[in-house]
Design a protein around this motif. Sequence first.
Motif, PDB file in Angstrom:
ATOM      1  N   MET A  64      -5.885 -13.635  -7.668  1.00  0.00           N
ATOM      2  CA  MET A  64      -5.872 -13.415  -9.123  1.00  0.00           C
ATOM      3  C   MET A  64      -6.297 -12.233  -9.605  1.00  0.00           C
ATOM      4  N   GLU A  65      -7.302 -11.609  -9.012  1.00  0.00           N
ATOM      5  CA  GLU A  65      -7.739 -10.143  -9.367  1.00  0.00           C
ATOM      6  C   GLU A  65      -6.671  -9.129  -9.425  1.00  0.00           C
ATOM      7  N   VAL A  66      -5.721  -9.363  -8.514  1.00  0.00           N
ATOM      8  CA  VAL A  66      -4.793  -8.207  -8.215  1.00  0.00           C
ATOM      9  C   VAL A  66      -4.030  -8.253  -9.336  1.00  0.00           C
ATOM     10  N   LEU A  67      -3.644  -9.211  -9.940  1.00  0.00           N
ATOM     11  CA  LEU A  67      -2.644  -9.338 -11.125  1.00  0.00           C
ATOM     12  C   LEU A  67      -3.263  -9.139 -12.368  1.00  0.00           C
ATOM     13  N   THR A  68      -4.492  -8.804 -12.443  1.00  0.00           N
ATOM     14  CA  THR A  68      -5.157  -8.133 -13.677  1.00  0.00           C
ATOM     15  C   THR A  68      -4.662  -6.748 -14.008  1.00  0.00           C
TER      16      THR A  68
END
Length: 183
Positions: A88-92
């Motif tokens: 999920m952090e990558v999508l930030t």
Amino acid sequence: MISLEKKTLIAGPIYGTGEGVAHPKRWYVAMVRMHHEKKVAERLGKMGIDSFIPVQQEIHQWSDRRKKVEAVLLPMMVFVHVTPKERMEVLTLSTVSRYMVMRGESTPTVIPDDQMARFRFMLDYSEEAVHMNSTPLARGEEVRVIKGPLAGLVGELVTMDGKSKIAVRLDMLGCACVDMPIG
């Protein structure tokens, strides 16, 4: 670099929820803006997230000079090795749009560890240019390279355009192929 020693089985979870459910890291393909692959990988590194961009050296010819450049093999794609939380952090990141998914599904496609290991080995040690083939290839005979820079690589021996090639299949992406003399 790839280690050829035997794998050990880890009995407990690497990242746990406290409920006995394991959350190991997995390989996913993050789709990024055109020509932003290296910047995304750099930013992911600063965040402590493992990433991989398949690149190889190519010689480009201009009217006045020749230059060796590092070319991205799969444009607009960055492989990330993440836990569900890190996914999920990558999508930030503003330059990451989504993860690659199979047609008709909503969850991101997982690239198996063994396929990634063989693909990375091929890119690291091949003296010949690696080509990606997205068209369906007939299954070839499974072989292990015994001589040369790719010694130890397990792949499929396929024939394309009358030439023998060794291929490593990647789920959803096709095959990475490199010329290989049969002898």
